[in-house]
Scaffold this active site. Structure first.
Site, short mmCIF file in Angstrom:
data_model
loop_
_atom_site.label_atom_id
_atom_site.label_comp_id
_atom_site.label_asym_id
_atom_site.label_seq_id
_atom_site.Cartn_x
_atom_site.Cartn_y
_atom_site.Cartn_z
CG HIS A 1 13.90 -1.94 -47.07
ND1 HIS A 1 12.98 -2.35 -46.13
CD2 HIS A 1 14.65 -0.99 -46.45
CE1 HIS A 1 13.17 -1.69 -45.00
NE2 HIS A 1 14.17 -0.85 -45.17
CD GLU B 1 11.53 -1.53 -50.71
OE1 GLU B 1 11.75 -2.74 -50.89
OE2 GLU B 1 11.06 -1.06 -49.65
CG HIS C 1 -8.44 29.41 -64.17
ND1 HIS C 1 -9.15 30.52 -64.55
CD2 HIS C 1 -9.18 28.35 -64.59
CE1 HIS C 1 -10.24 30.16 -65.18
NE2 HIS C 1 -10.28 28.84 -65.23
CD GLU D 1 -6.83 33.00 -63.80
OE1 GLU D 1 -7.76 33.19 -62.98
OE2 GLU D 1 -7.02 32.85 -65.02
CG HIS E 1 -10.95 33.61 -61.52
ND1 HIS E 1 -10.79 32.67 -62.51
CD2 HIS E 1 -11.90 33.11 -60.70
CE1 HIS E 1 -11.63 31.67 -62.32
NE2 HIS E 1 -12.31 31.92 -61.22
CD GLU F 1 -10.94 37.56 -63.74
OE1 GLU F 1 -9.69 37.48 -63.63
OE2 GLU F 1 -11.64 36.66 -64.22
#
Length: 1472
Positions: free
Chosen positions: A247, A335, A543, A546, A652, A756
């Site tokens: 293109h 392109e 996070h 985690e 977490h 946690e």
């Protein structure tokens, strides 16, 4: 338009002519040297030899030009004739106008003549010009055909390519469009002529789309263009493996998909299962292209020169997606140039840039694996599926000869072959290396399915799925694995598609890198809040590294959906709880993390490198982590506030504990050590919420359901951390400022824990089953807690539901709020509780309840009675009935009359400041204080201003008048709090009256108007540095009075705005908002005007704080700036608590007096709070200081010029003033002897010697210098950041300069006394200078206003515009003349031309009577017929017979053509 296009072409040609020569030479040299790596490694084919052998003569002979369709046909025929063993010309179809779509097949013929000579030779194709005006690719494909054929015998690299690959080239998929386009036009012509085919259809939007339903595809097939149909048939008829489609209009390699399910216009990636392969293809092309790989071209930026199609822009019905979705072919859209139809002169340079990229891309047809699928007899199996583990969504089909090619990147894969009527093959593990671009051969032999026709085969045997062995079992196969964003998206979409009755997948926003924040709703009837159904949410992967929480939520979703209707517990939970799971709040961070990460920070933060769990607004302060809200955080906050969530958990990793609020304490913003998770952190200050027992219970629910969490054992990396029962208070563990957990509780009323889930942040895949086993039951049990407590509906006495009612238990200030349908949920432990329900306009509801211990929940429907305004007024407003009954907007004369009346009736405490001074002429005000006329130096000064916005001032001044009535009535009845406030403070009330009549007329014309529009408001004038009388008087008033507190009113929200960045002011703001009866925050729709006013308010608060050291608080009263008059009472009632809190701020702080050892007042003393920004000056006479402080511990440094500083430690408690008494400062002692002062850098010139015996105070230098401060603004009153302000005269030993901050503020210390010259310089602004006279003391408010630099290319903007206009006009005229000339030449052949001559007169006048004929007329034009010419009638058709005229006069006509004139008149007839 044509003129503009010609102008662009001219510019393009000029640029190419200036740049290309050098670039072409260097690029051609580079490409010829590296074009054949295989040959380069051979001794006989060194780079120099390869370059010498390479034939590129076709580039310059004939001169570069774009070949027409006929020329392409002739060229391909010629190549077929010259290279019959390589080239085969054919056509794939015809266009709308009947042009052939020519193709050329290139492959080396094997000489063995065997039956399977081409077996497992992959087919690739290169196409171009599907959009007719994007032509560069068309010629690149032609050059490729010439290059491969001409160099087959010369370059081993080309020989190897054609020996092993079958290449099909189609230069033009839209020859009709090419014929209509124009060379040199960089953009499409009007109406996209040339871009589309002859029927006006964009062919790259005409293909079947993968997201269309079958009916739409079938309908579109009836109207499909012949070019598209030809391409589809061609692609489906050949087993292409790899493809490139050229293109123009950009320089980038784009890969699928080109559209997404959401159908966003742009900026959303839509990736295929083979995204890694496509990115390898795109990088291969881009990295070998000298321009594309830079990624900054054509005003676009593409990382590494590649992009996902949908992320660039949405395209439906594209050829690229059709190839991948409907065939085995992997296609790129490439392109090639910024200009769509560049001049032919650019072709050699473009070929040089693209040759190596193209050749390297073609070699990728040989990566991955290939092979044959046959039956037990060795016969090929057609249409068998080759399935690769991990990318099962894209199986590859075998050809009629049983061949397959599967493109893969290096790695380990499990591959399986499947075919109808055959048993699946055993999975084969293969190791793909792609060494030397050689595909790994993997063959499969399939056995037929065994069919037993003996026995009772017609009976249908139905078996129910077996019962799960244990609760962890899934009912369908599950693979424990980590999911990146693409895999996660695929997983949850599959769940949503499989279980649509109980799921709803939606996005709450996008990350920094534009990844969706996907949420899955799981509920019996998803889509909206149902009254009486509690709302619950889990948030994971906040996070990015985690990851356990994310995987647990994915597994939990599948587990619950599978068991709905089978498992009674799960069915009950889904029927009675509306659950929302946000799987990844930080998808950008996840993409940066890696498996096996135990404790690092890689991927923890978002793409802006900020920790999202430090970015929420915090009740105790603001720092750089949460000063600017990240998009992920903003999305979660908006989502949380839009749904009446009751309970939440944030998942977490990195430890094993259930953490409950609060996460930080009031001094943690100034104590950075409190935020460290070290051995010394355990045992920090415990900071519980009012509902601590409830939070502990919720944390224990999770911990005790977990096999190991309740043990409280530490993680290996943090052996000092032991958590009794597996739970911990966040602040006691380590401080998390700006955390999401506290924000949910404080601002949204949602009870949230931080869970946690394990010591490792990114555990290995093998550990995931254990994590699921440990967390499945705790996750479910925690969700069930949302039902335990008291719930019901809040209604009025007539049955109307009441939304926004505040529900509290046991006197706690933390409230939950009723939802839009009046339903509420308040979690509580079993036992007796006192419940209080407060709603605006209703009498408070109080009741003692008992939650049973067996069910742990109860229903309480509340009926609230409309309260009596007088009763409310008696309880809260000293029975000032005017404040709550028949409220209305008062006119300016009425305001002044009431203020005068206040003074008349209460002269001992009130003074009306109208026309008593110059300030009073412009502003009507009233001053309230005890003992009018007595010294006010020992009193706090408080200012309440109706509003800085004229459109809000009518409402603000009604509230201001209510405050005045409230205070006066409290003094009248001798209220203790009011008397104490008047003894300690001077209260100024300013109900502004300017422009009220104009605003009120707007309201009278339409009292439903919410936000009247008015230009040039007071806020704008205050922020504008231009001098204006009223504005200057107000600022002078603020400077002179030195207010300790200031309150003003705004609208558009219920938000309290205050100067950010100083914990002291933020704590004061929190105490203002902490009312006895909290109400739900206003949910006001955002508008541009409201956003503008809020921005101006924030700038004002910061400006006044910096310039005048005034803590300004702006209280939002209502959504509308001018609500209907009857609502003023409700607004007053809703905000009176906050206003009272504001006035009570003076009850807490520190006071004292500064003197020297002689007992003399040190009037130049000042007080600085250590670790805080504000500096407080003592009063002008008694040197007294009085500082408003929130409760806490502070260290005050008291200083004065020529005196030693003194530090005082003080503990401030609520509602108490700490009086430090008289603070004596000792003056400096003098030093005698020899002293040397060295300037920075030292050296002989930098030393200053002081002679022996001199006595010099240490602070002499400081006494001779002052500080200058002010602001730098632009012409429209916006701050100018990073402007340099410097002292240029007089010359000083040290260079005095500073730079402005984000507010445009600057401060320069050490400025000498006398006349100085300041110079300001700023990027894109015109610098200026200013002379300032410094006489002593700090010089504040020196404001500079810079003009925008209007120069463009070194010339004034008007001159540049004029010059550009002239150039454009001249270009347009030239183009117009060229077009006219071309049109004239083109149409000349279609017109008849006549030639006339002057009439000969032979010396006679033209109109003399002598020449008149018999009829007295003169023949001006003679007949153009010569003598002897026969006259005959003119007929259009020669076949019509000619008849003689019956008119005798015609027979007597004689032609008297004058041959003597020497002139002829000739009629030309082009038809003969």
């Amino acid at each position: 338009m044509p003129a503009m296009q010609s102008f662009y072409a001219f510019v393009m040609i000029f640029i190419i002519s200036c740049v290309n020569d050098k670039e072409v030479k260097s690029t051609v040299t580079n490409t010829t040297i590296v074009s054949s790596p295989a040959a380069a490694s051979s001794p006989a084919n060194t780079p120099e030899t390869a370059a010498h052998l390479e034939d590129q003569s076709f580039i310059g002979h004939p001169p570069p030009h774009y070949l027409t369709n006929i020329e392409i046909s002739a060229l391909f025929a010629k190549l077929q004739e010259l290279y019959p063993h390589l080239a085969t010309k054919y056509s794939i179809g015809k266009t709308v106008q009947g042009r052939e779509m020519y193709a050329l097949s290139l492959k080396a013929q094997n000489k063995d003549g065997g039956r399977n000579v081409d077996l497992l030779r992959p087919l690739v194709k290169v196409t171009a010009n599907i959009q007719g005006d994007e032509t560069l690719g068309r010629q690149i494909v032609i050059f490729l055909a010439q290059y491969l054929t001409a160099n087959f015998e010369k370059l081993p690299d080309v020989q190897r390519l054609l020996n092993n690959t079958e290449i099909h080239l189609v230069p033009s998929l839209n020859p009709d469009g090419f014929a209509a386009s124009q060379e040199g036009t960089c953009e499409s012509l009007p109406n996209y002529v040339g871009r589309t085919n002859a029927a006006g259809i964009d062919l790259n939007r005409d293909f079947p789309d993968r997201l269309e339903n079958q009916q739409v595809t079938q309908f579109r097939s009836h109207n499909r263009q012949p070019e598209t149909a030809a391409i589809i048939n061609w692609v489906l008829s050949k087993p292409f493996v790899l493809s490139a489609n050229f293109h123009g209009g950009a320089i980038v390699a784009s890969y699928p998909y080109d559209n997404s399910i959401a159908h966003h216009e742009c900026c959303e990636e839509s990736l295929t299962p083979d995204d890694r392969v496509f990115k390898l293809m795109a990088h291969t092309y881009s990295n070998n292209h000298p321009i594309m790989r830079k990624g900054h071209n054509c005003n676009d930026t593409f990382t590494d020169g590649i992009t996902n199609g949908a992320h660039w822009y949405e395209l439906n019905g594209g050829m690229q997606d059709f190839n991948y979705a409907y065939t085995n072919c992997f296609e790129l859209t490439i392109e090639l140039s910024c200009c769509k139809f560049p001049p032919a002169a650019a072709l050699p340079a473009e070929w040089a840039r693209n040759k190596r990229s193209l050749l390297q891309l073609l070699k990728l047809a040989h990566i991955g694996i290939k092979g044959l699928v046959t039956d037990a007899s060795g016969y090929p199996i057609n249409d068998a599926s080759i399935v690769v583990s991990g990318i099962e969504d894209k199986p590859i089909r075998t050809t009629q000869r049983g061949e397959y090619w599967r493109l893969l990147t290096p790695g380990l894969y499990n591959v399986q072959a499947l075919a109808f009527g055959y048993q699946p093959s055993e999975p084969k593990q293969v190791h793909v290396t792609n060494e030397n671009n050689e595909a790994l051969r993997v063959d499969f032999t399939l056995s037929p399915l065994e069919t037993n026709y003996d026995g009772n085969f017609r009976k249908v045997k139905v078996e129910r799925s077996k019962e799960p062995i244990n609760d962890d079992d899934f009912l369908t196969p599950i693979k424990f694995e980590h999911h990146n964003f693409t895999a996660m998206e695929k997983f949850i979409r599959n769940i949503a598609d499989t279980y649509p009755p109980i799921t709803r997948l939606y996005s709450i926003g996008k990350s920094v890198e534009h990844r969706d924040l996907w949420v899955m709703e799981v509920f019996a009837t998803p889509g909206q809040h149902i009254p009486g159904i509690p709302e619950f949410k889990y948030v994971a992967n906040m996070h990015g590294n985690e990851v356990v929480g994310k995987e647990m939520l994915l597994l939990l979703t599948k587990y619950m959906c599978e068991r709905y209707g089978i498992d009674g517990r799960i069915t009950r939970l889904i029927n009675t709880t509306r659950m929302h799971f946000l799987y990844s709040m930080n998808p950008d961070g996840y993409e940066q993390s890696h498996e096996g990460d135990i404790s690092s920070g890689f991927g923890r933060n978002n793409a802006n490198k900020l920790d999202l769990n430090r970015n929420f607004p915090d009740q105790y302060g603001t720092d750089k982590e949460n000063a600017v809200t990240e998009p992920e955080v903003a999305a979660v906050m908006n989502w949380t506030l839009s749904i009446p969530f009751v309970l939440s958990a944030n998942l977490h990793g990195g430890s094993l504990v259930a953490n409950y609020p609060y996460d930080d304490s009031e001094n943690d913003f100034s104590d950075t050590s409190a935020r460290q998770r070290t051995a010394a952190t355990m045992g920090r200050k415990f900071n519980p919420t009012e509902e601590n027992q409830l939070f502990r219970h919720l944390a224990l629910v999770y911990s005790e359901a977990h096999p190991t969490m309740h043990l409280g054992n530490p993680c290996p990396l943090f052996k000092h951390e032991r958590f009794p029962n597996g739970i911990v208070n966040g602040a006691q563990w380590y401080s998390v400022t700006g955390g999401m957990q506290d924000w949910n509780y404080v601002h949204a009323g949602v009870l949230e824990l931080t869970l946690e889930l394990g010591c490792d942040k990114f555990p290995t895949t093998a550990e995931l089953p254990n994590y699921w086993h440990d967390n499945r039951e705790p996750l479910l049990r925690f969700i069930e807690q949302v039902h335990y407590g008291v719930h019901g509906t809040v209604r009025s006495s007539i049955g109307t539901t009441i939304a926004g009612a505040a529900v509290t238990l046991d006197g706690a200030k933390h409230a939950s709020f009723s939802a839009i349908h009046g339903d509420y949920w308040k979690l509580a432990l079993p036992g007796r509780h006192n419940i209080t329900v407060i709603a605006d306009g209703y009498a408070p509801y109080r009741e003692e309840i008992e939650i049973p211990s067996d069910t742990r929940e109860m229903r309480l429907d509340v009926i609230m009675m409309r309260d009596d305004p007088q009763h409310w007024s008696s309880a809260n407003d000293f029975r000032v009935i005017e404040n709550v009954v028949k409220t209305r907007y008062h006119s300016n004369p009425e305001i002044r009359e009431r203020l005068a009346e206040f003074e008349t009736r209460n002269g001992q405490i009130a003074t009306f400041g109208y026309a008593e001074s110059e300030f009073g002429i412009y502003y009507s005000s009233i001053k309230l204080t005890a003992d009018i006329g007595e010294p006010e130096e020992s009193k706090y000064k408080i200012l309440i201003l109706s509003s800085f916005f004229d459109t809000t001032s009518p409402l603000g001044r009604e509230i201001t008048m209510n405050i005045a009535r409230h205070v006066l009535e409290g003094y009248k009845i001798r209220d203790t709090g009011i008397l104490k406030m008047l003894q300690k403070s001077v209260l100024y009330l300013l109900p502004l009256t300017e422009n009220f009549n104009v605003i009120f007329k707007m309201y009278n014309r339409n009292n439903s108007i919410c936000d009247p529009q008015f230009g040039n408001e007071l806020a704008d004038r205050v922020l504008n540095p231009e001098s204006e009388k009223k504005r200057d008087m107000l600022l002078k008033f603020l400077d002179c009075e030195r207010f300790d507190l200031m309150l003003t009113f705004t609208a558009g929200s219920s938000k309290l705005t205050y100067p950010k960045g100083e914990p002291i002011i933020e704590k004061l703001a929190h105490s203002i908002e902490d009312t006895d009866f909290n109400t739900a925050p206003l949910q006001c729709p955002a508008t541009s005007t409201r956003s503008l006013h809020q921005a101006s308010t924030e700038r004002l608060t910061n400006l006044l704080c910096k310039m005048y050291n005034i803590p300004l608080f702006s209280l939002g009263l209502s959504c509308c700036r001018m609500p209907v008059q009857s609502e003023i009472a409700a607004i007053w009632r809703r905000n009176i608590g906050k206003i009272k809190n504001f006035l009570q701020l003076i009850d807490t702080g520190v006071v004292g007096q500064v003197q020297n050892h002689k007992g003399e007042a040190l009037r130049e003393a000042f007080i600085k709070l250590i670790d805080h920004k504000p500096i407080y000056n003592v009063t002008r006479n008694a040197a007294r200081f009085q500082i408003i402080l929130p409760p806490g511990e502070y260290a005050l440094e008291i200083s004065a010029r020529n005196y030693e500083s003194s530090v005082k430690h003080v503990r401030v408690t609520a509602q108490q003033i700490n009086d430090l008494g008289i603070v004596q400062l000792r003056d400096y002692s003098l030093l005698t002897g020899v002293s040397e002062v060295h300037r920075l850098g030292g050296g002989a010139d930098g030393d200053v010697a002081i002679s022996a015996g001199s006595a010099i105070p240490l602070n002499v230098a400081a006494a001779q210098a002052v500080t200058i401060s002010g602001f730098v603004l632009d012409s429209i009153n916006h701050p100018v950041k990073h402007a340099k302000v410097s002292v240029i005269a007089p010359h000083t030993p040290n260079y005095l300069r500073n730079f402005t901050d984000s507010l445009g503020a600057y401060s320069i210390k050490g400025v000498p006394l006398g006349e100085i010259t300041l110079k300001v310089e700023a990027p894109r602004h015109v610098g200026t200078e200013r002379t300032v006279q410094v006489e002593g003391g700090a010089v504040r408010g020196v404001i500079f206003r810079l003009k925008i630099d209007e120069h463009v290319w070194g010339m004034p903007r008007w001159l540049f515009i004029m010059f550009a206009s002239i150039v454009i006009i001249v270009a347009m005229i030239l183009c117009f003349l060229c077009v006219q000339f071309i049109l004239a030449r083109r149409h000349r052949a279609d017109k008849r031309y006549y030639s006339f001559s002057l009439l000969p007169q032979k010396g006679k006048e033209l109109f003399e009577d002598d020449d008149a004929g018999d009829d007295g007329e003169t023949e001006l034009f003679r007949s153009p017929i010569r003598k002897g010419m026969a006259l005959q009638p003119y007929f259009d058709d020669d076949a019509i017979p000619q008849a003689n005229s019956d008119d005798n006069d015609d027979d007597d006509f004689e032609n008297e053509f004058n041959e003597a004139s020497g002139e002829e008149v000739v009629m030309l007839d082009k038809r003969k």
